[in-house]
Design an enzyme around this catalytic site. Sequence first.
Site, PDB file in Angstrom:
ATOM      1  CG  ASP A   1      -0.295   0.031   2.538  1.00 21.73           C
ATOM      2  OD1 ASP A   1       0.920  -0.844   2.821  1.00 21.73           O
ATOM      3  OD2 ASP A   1      -0.690   0.579   3.535  1.00 21.73           O
TER       4      ASP A   1
ATOM      5  CD  GLU B   1       4.526   0.833   6.976  1.00 18.97           C
ATOM      6  OE1 GLU B   1       5.281   1.169   7.704  1.00 18.97           O
ATOM      7  OE2 GLU B   1       4.045   1.726   5.968  1.00 18.97           O
TER       8      GLU B   1
END
Length: 385
Positions: free
Chosen positions: A94, A155
Amino acid sequence: MDPVRLLRHLEQRTEAMLADLRVLVEHESPTGDEGALTALAGILAARWSALGAGVRRHPVPGVGPHLEIRWPGAPPAGPGDTPPRPALLLCHMDTVHPVGTLARNPFRVEQGRAYGPGSYDMKAGIVMALHAARSLQELGLAPARPVVLLVTTDEEVGSLTSRALIEARAREAAYALVLEPAAPGGAVKTARKGVARYDLTVQGKAAHAGNDFERGVSANVELARLILALHALSDLERGTTVNIGVVQGGTRANVVPEFARAEVDVRFFHLDEATRVDRAVRSLTTGPGASLRVEGGINRPPLERTAAVAEMYEHARALAAQMDYPLPEAAVGGASDGNFTAGTGLPTLDGLGAAGDGAHTTWEYVEVSSLAPRTALLAALLATL
């Protein structure tokens, strides 16, 4: 195991690494875009499956699947020997960049730098893991122990759904290598600050500021006293900072404010400092007529430079020296998933990803010249640790 041989092999694969980086960067994958992250996970799963690795998806509704990728190490020395504990690698797919960023900031290579959203943080690290495994395979080498690679999808917002998976695999592993980007100068990260977050809400008593001022209890005034107490908890010599980042209170100038709140960020290199600050925050009190609610706590433990971390770093530096590649170390204030593995007691070496700059910006880039030596270093670590 010859690190220089690995380096020469990977120097010939730099263009292939850039081609893979282009594919990942051009597939935008902002945190929370389940469709985009699921599609990118499919691309990565296919790449790893083609290498013969086992791929397991851990789907999370609204978030996307975390990938768990496994490949074997060298066989045990004897038929009855117990397989060694695995090496754990950490990546995330991400990014902080919303869909559409690519149109304004396309992938491109200019003057030795590969630009594009998510290139530096941290799609280059994913590419490095893939090519490290491929190079070991192509050169007939094997990791010294089984390898588990986690590529997660949340994250950038605190790993809320992946933390349990990361910590579970950390408890099974021998060590962790984190492919977050390098610190300035290409340094690996042997220490990271931990993070705590707090929301403080003060309730006072509203009153008309002109007619009944003395009957009110100002939540703003009470919070102001608390802010000074919070600020005094910082200890710069030990690297502990307490930042009151958001303050809100009151409704109108002619009303004694009934409510006030503050958002507080705490950073620390040592767990005992986190405990000290946490106890102090939870011990705060207000004056008569007001009350305080404290929410939050320690989010990420610190990655401390323990003796085991220092030993891993020296091993990595020696391997890099054989390739004539300097490898400094750094302690940084930002956190990563390496904080979670370190928090379980697992020796963790962070910042092994690409060198570059501009994480979370529109100008982030990867130094192309760093890809081969840092991937060779990763492969050498897997082969020797």
